[in-house]
Design an enzyme around this catalytic site. Sequence first.
Site, mmCIF file in Angstrom:
data_model
loop_
_atom_site.group_PDB
_atom_site.id
_atom_site.type_symbol
_atom_site.label_atom_id
_atom_site.label_comp_id
_atom_site.label_asym_id
_atom_site.label_seq_id
_atom_site.Cartn_x
_atom_site.Cartn_y
_atom_site.Cartn_z
ATOM 1 N N SER C 303 0.860 -1.175 0.000
ATOM 2 C CA SER C 303 0.000 0.000 0.000
ATOM 3 C C SER C 303 0.893 1.220 0.000
ATOM 4 O O SER C 303 2.014 1.182 0.492
ATOM 5 C CB SER C 303 -0.871 -0.030 1.251
ATOM 6 O OG SER C 303 -1.217 1.263 1.657
ATOM 7 N N ARG C 342 -29.465 -1.194 -41.784
ATOM 8 C CA ARG C 342 -28.272 -0.842 -40.990
ATOM 9 C C ARG C 342 -28.683 0.215 -39.988
ATOM 10 O O ARG C 342 -29.406 1.146 -40.341
ATOM 11 C CB ARG C 342 -27.130 -0.297 -41.862
ATOM 12 C CG ARG C 342 -25.877 0.098 -41.027
ATOM 13 C CD ARG C 342 -24.613 0.135 -41.858
ATOM 14 N NE ARG C 342 -24.707 -0.919 -42.840
ATOM 15 C CZ ARG C 342 -24.366 -0.801 -44.120
ATOM 16 N NH1 ARG C 342 -23.817 0.327 -44.539
ATOM 17 N NH2 ARG C 342 -24.529 -1.798 -44.956
#
Lengths: 483, 483, 483, 483
Positions: C303, C342
Amino acid sequence: VGELFGPVFGRGVVGVGDTGWLQAMLDAEAGLARALERAGLVPAGAGQAVTAAARAADFDPATFGTGLTGNPVPGLARALARQVPAAAAGAVHRGATSQDIIDTAMMLMASQVIGAVIQDLAQAAEASARLAARHRDTIMIGRTLLQQAVPVTFGLVAAGWLTALDEARAGLVMVRDTRLAVQFGGAAGSLASLGADGPRVAALMAAELGLALPVLPWHTDRLRVLDISTSLARASAALGKIARDVTLLAQNEIGELREGQGPEGRRPEKPPAGSGGYGGADSPPVRRGGVGGIVPPVRYGSSSAMPNKRNPVAAVAVLACTRQVPGLLATLAGSAEQEEQRAAGAWHAEWEPYTALHRLTQSAAVWGAELLRGLVVDAPRMAANLAATKGLPMAEHVTALLSGVLGAARAHDLVARASERAVGAGLPLRDVLLGVPELEEALSAAGISAEQVEAALEPAGYLGATQVFIDAALAAHGGEQDG
Amino acid sequence: VGELFGPVFGRGVVGVGDTGWLQAMLDAEAGLARALERAGLVPAGAGQAVTAAARAADFDPATFGTGLTGNPVPGLARALARQVPAAAAGAVHRGATSQDIIDTAMMLMASQVIGAVIQDLAQAAEASARLAARHRDTIMIGRTLLQQAVPVTFGLVAAGWLTALDEARAGLVMVRDTRLAVQFGGAAGSLASLGADGPRVAALMAAELGLALPVLPWHTDRLRVLDISTSLARASAALGKIARDVTLLAQNEIGELREGQGPEGRRPEKPPAGSGGYGGADSPPVRRGGVGGIVPPVRYGSSSAMPNKRNPVAAVAVLACTRQVPGLLATLAGSAEQEEQRAAGAWHAEWEPYTALHRLTQSAAVWGAELLRGLVVDAPRMAANLAATKGLPMAEHVTALLSGVLGAARAHDLVARASERAVGAGLPLRDVLLGVPELEEALSAAGISAEQVEAALEPAGYLGATQVFIDAALAAHGGEQDG
Amino acid sequence: VGELFGPVFGRGVVGVGDTGWLQAMLDAEAGLARALERAGLVPAGAGQAVTAAARAADFDPATFGTGLTGNPVPGLARALARQVPAAAAGAVHRGATSQDIIDTAMMLMASQVIGAVIQDLAQAAEASARLAARHRDTIMIGRTLLQQAVPVTFGLVAAGWLTALDEARAGLVMVRDTRLAVQFGGAAGSLASLGADGPRVAALMAAELGLALPVLPWHTDRLRVLDISTSLARASAALGKIARDVTLLAQNEIGELREGQGPEGRRPEKPPAGSGGYGGADSPPVRRGGVGGIVPPVRYGSSSAMPNKRNPVAAVAVLACTRQVPGLLATLAGSAEQEEQRAAGAWHAEWEPYTALHRLTQSAAVWGAELLRGLVVDAPRMAANLAATKGLPMAEHVTALLSGVLGAARAHDLVARASERAVGAGLPLRDVLLGVPELEEALSAAGISAEQVEAALEPAGYLGATQVFIDAALAAHGGEQDG
Amino acid sequence: VGELFGPVFGRGVVGVGDTGWLQAMLDAEAGLARALERAGLVPAGAGQAVTAAARAADFDPATFGTGLTGNPVPGLARALARQVPAAAAGAVHRGATSQDIIDTAMMLMASQVIGAVIQDLAQAAEASARLAARHRDTIMIGRTLLQQAVPVTFGLVAAGWLTALDEARAGLVMVRDTRLAVQFGGAAGSLASLGADGPRVAALMAAELGLALPVLPWHTDRLRVLDISTSLARASAALGKIARDVTLLAQNEIGELREGQGPEGRRPEKPPAGSGGYGGADSPPVRRGGVGGIVPPVRYGSSSAMPNKRNPVAAVAVLACTRQVPGLLATLAGSAEQEEQRAAGAWHAEWEPYTALHRLTQSAAVWGAELLRGLVVDAPRMAANLAATKGLPMAEHVTALLSGVLGAARAHDLVARASERAVGAGLPLRDVLLGVPELEEALSAAGISAEQVEAALEPAGYLGATQVFIDAALAAHGGEQDG
């Protein structure tokens, strides 16, 4: 939501089922009728007549022909017109289109539910504030990535919950006060059938219903719907975080929190007909003999299979509700792309998730308020868990102490070595720091006393701004309460 | 997003790619260093030294060891500390945890992107306002459920767009002005390593970075992230609705709107190296012979297969962006359930959708502003489409005229019959109403003249509050601009 | 995804960035050219010439004018035609529309990524199988609703992971083998420009690219895209569940699992230029003096603020990836509603979430396989946690023992009372059952010996079908491996 | 879902409301009891006794105390045990945990609903197949990005719908046949309380309920739930695409499709009590006088405000359902991350979206099948719309004709110039090509006759593989039907 799952997903909820929708639509029609009367467009008394007839219990949605029109309003308006005197029938639905009624009903529903959620959140916040004040010095280990980090106090945790609840509440208040607006535009948003009277009727209708008057009809501008939805999603987010914390801190191995003996000491919400004392803490299990299959009494938090368990029912119920919210929010956000003057599908797709979002958030708020009011804090267990860390979370503090004398790098090395040794040997960090000759020498050479090291290892001495933050959260909450 | 799809999904975007993130994190570190200096906790000059070193171009993220820590900050902080003089190294990352830096960077990114979106929305709104004013009398048929309804004007349509854009903008302004707050809490939100100095440093850091100071660190209270996200999603919703309308009204069979010859008369954004005049309107197709496979020049809106087509590229690009937003919003809302003092996964899961939400909304805003500025309105086509309805949308108006004399029910019947006949015979409603003896007689018996009927059939006479609404939208917009 | 977050969200990923997309599109064009040649429609050698030119590295997407056409294919096809000899130019893009190339590229990308995920899942499954076999008798407490329930073995837990991983893999295999089909339909799905040759070219193109031939072009039938997406989402779901378990079981207070010392003993993936030994376990922290701000070396799981912590980096990285998947899946499912021949937006909105879904699932799979291979199981800690339950989870078993003699109801009562007393006094259930005269008498009156009670309190005697289930999972896995 | 919106969101739905859930849970308990009897663990007749008592109508969920346990099963099991003879009570819920009953009920619900959806999709597919066959030569313009592209036939469009419906159906069949498995694992998945008998009882329970036997209990492996959900989402996707096409092609300005006079000539589904002929085509409007506010009769597709409109009710209803699905799917996918041996919230969060997904998909399927059966195709309008393009969509074909003689580049230039001139002058492309001396000369110089040009301009000559694709879709559908 029916009675089967309703106690989980619809606790304390009103106004969002079929009847709630129907009444809200009728209220919208009635508000329009009163507005038309005030505008002088329908005979005196027509508004009152429609209002009197607009009682949901008098209508049967099955007769509305909803499947023929795709929404219930045409059938409802027709049925309502049948219910009023002939002179008032002309006031029913005049100038309106179906969407005006449904959208206005959505606003009325939001007004009601948001009001209730605000109250539940206020209770939840109040309970959090009490926890923050009472446990401002109750030290516990803070946990990040589900790993022990450095000490905090439970008061700080509760202050964080409080702040989020207050932020959520403030958002709901703002939406309620500024974003709930009447919908009244007629067939395509021009109010053409009312000629020049449209805007005046719209303003009167807004006033009748206690809603704001929008700049123009918002049929295909769904930002209001999105604002209501996100204000509820914010409340849900604040509640879900709290519930998740409770489930984690209530794990047996942690045991720092637990739900009350029933947060409200609850018994079954509705006793079975003809039953005396069913399901309560003292009721016996079903005694039917047989070789197995005994079914234990239904108590708060009990499991059907394990007599030893007590489940965090309220926290789980909150999560059961809040975890459905993001998907519903996505549907509502996606529905904002509405075509031209009325959408073909996107509008209709709002009704169910919008209803569910209201219901689930309110249920989560009821559960959450109850959870917080009844929450049992085990301070000794918090202390014990912290003690079990053997001082490792204080390594950062010790390093800081040493840095002033040894320099940061050497301090870091020394403490890191000591920490590794402590972990390896299962010893308290203190014992390593003060018990290993090499380290002890380094410390005494640096003029650091054992007392100083012990002080640096004391969690209560490493809480930084904890009190400041708790005070700030309580002060902000107080202001919120006053405001 | 790279150059392949970037012109669609990342038009005009700055600050949200790797470099943007890196610079924002460095800015956060630099702001912290300056705050520490102002607080007297690090040597004079340290803040400036760190700020000078905090240039993204000088760092290589590949060296950060992000895969070892799960986030890039530890490696970045270490690299930054190496870049500054020894005396300033102690000011790097002091008191902070990784989340402080990333969350603060998220706020800085939001500040930058929201600012840009506000400007783009302002341009889009300005263009909408011009359209609303210019076309306040341009009559067109309103369409609901994708079916012709009653007349409106295109000015009213544009006024609706304008209002939504202004609402979206106001939301962004509010979030930018009230919800962007520094994150600074240290390991678990207590700022323990800074002792009593924590709150002061936090306040100075907020001031240095132009961010608000929160009540307390908001590591696991993600309402700010949600507020930023929803303010962007609102902008996206407003833009998506407009783009959807344009695709529909630009259909060849409707043809009422079309995108400009390139909304900005655009050419390829970056000419190929060594190419003179590539892709422009006059550039030739690729001439390579062969039996087929000719590849036409790349022009705005052209199709790779159909020389006759002109695609609504900008509107499609807006939708390509906005349709991704609800899913991203759901992820961010779902991520608000963050455990204890730092989440194990839910926090990390925010970074990508948060970035994408910023990028896509900004791209949609750039495309949308361009689309609106260049939009071509075909008023004659609007008139022709309305004329082709043969008066049917005016049936409601004629019914109202007749109701006063015949009563509502008989009026409705008469017009309904006439409408059906008109549809069946392909005749204008006028011709049926005035040309069928039976109907003509009914009208004259009721004292309704042919002129009255013709007037009721005139769309321009059935626009209700259209002008009032346009004026209201423009006035609200003016106020917004001044405010 | 760049290098900043790539180690988290894009570990081990190939083929899904800009270059991957570009190459897949070029491969699609090349496959078409070879098909045209095999069909005799273009000169011999044209297919090979196009294939040779179709190297992503030779193209600059910035020159494609993507912003003019809304997709990169027209510009890419034009650029490709320029790169080949004149005789072959006619084979470029012949008969195709942009969507043919992009959709086919999507299939090629899926083929590559799914193949990689299958391999990673196989490794993850293999590691799970080893854990299931090795720990088939390693008893631990099972946990439901995050509360201790009854005993299981860790082998059973791992067998559950294994089964899900194998189910996920089987789904990917099925999609890869049956659902990846070429897209080739031309302008509107009729392949008109190829006259009667279209279907033959489509079949040859499918063969060239190793894809299936669909019944007809699937331009606006997006079920294949949805199938690919859901097969990846299934893998992600299986991995996310495992990672969540690891984060929970790795909590310090539980400590039954932990990630390896770097699952692969990992070091920074790319050492910084000019650095010797950066970031490794032995590398020193940055030594820059100052009053604080020392930045520790970047080690696996470290950390930035807490030297004592070891974060479950791999598990968190898996969750960081998998938690983004549901939102992406929703976008792709929502995009399936594509208009006519489309879609105007819905198609384009697939590209980014489709790419992200591939990348994130593959990254999660790489992290997950590594996590499982390196997973450290702490069997003594499992035993200790179980012992700490003081026998309460065995109450169900003791009740069953007593039921045969006392009847279910009385047995239940007796054990329930004993359990409550044990919890209240902090005593083992055994001590209460055998140490309280009243209870002891009841037992001996019923002819139940202390030995029997002690046996019933033994977790190892209450594992039911655990071994059967582990064997079944291993057998199914073996069959999967053979198949 | 109640009667108010039910006709839209729950048409034809059975088995997914409160009663459906309750019955499914009771069926699961009954199946378990019969299995226990077949295994010899409970007295003969106990299975039958429990089965006989397991009638939903005999239970009142309000008595279950669901709010105490977080799920209804403990209360339900207790109530069920009360309903059976003492000798059979031991067979109720024996060995089971709540999740066993709920998860198994989810499978039974899926079995029922998926079966119904399969039938509806079969009808929808059959209707599509008829349309494909009947309109194989009905030429219409294909449309991409909502712009006219090149000709197709409506038969090809319907063939595309058919193929998607058949793919969706095949997926549902596969899930029904392979993925519906009993859940039976007891408290933590080991079936400990049944000792060595667990696996045998599980197998018998699966057989009794017509479900598959899984490798091991799948309490926290939710891939089955995800598979069911995605198979429904696929059906929804296929239906939504069709409905979107219908709304677009039914626009007044296009008018190529419309819904039937009520797809089934529908009347209100339930006439109001005491009403004669309400709402039918011949019923009068409500005659109540007044100055306005007449409410027209409720007919299929009628609007509350506009007498001239006919709304595409069925298509809108399909979209109203299908557009809610992606968000629900996301919630279910997100819920797959379930902790340890039972999830705290994620499991509970499945129940509502799972139910809604079943209900909405089935409703969409009922609406969709009806829509397709009644769909009216306006072939003359299709021809007229195509004629109105004035030959521009054939430019590609003419270019191909000319390319053979003039070379591709010159052909392209010539046709492009002609197209631009045609658009500018509003002339048919034919007239420009054959009427402009310059172009005519170029053609005759190239030896291309006017007849050749006219042939190339004929849409029927430019349909490519349309017939092949329709045949393939019909053949695949036939195979599907046989299979």
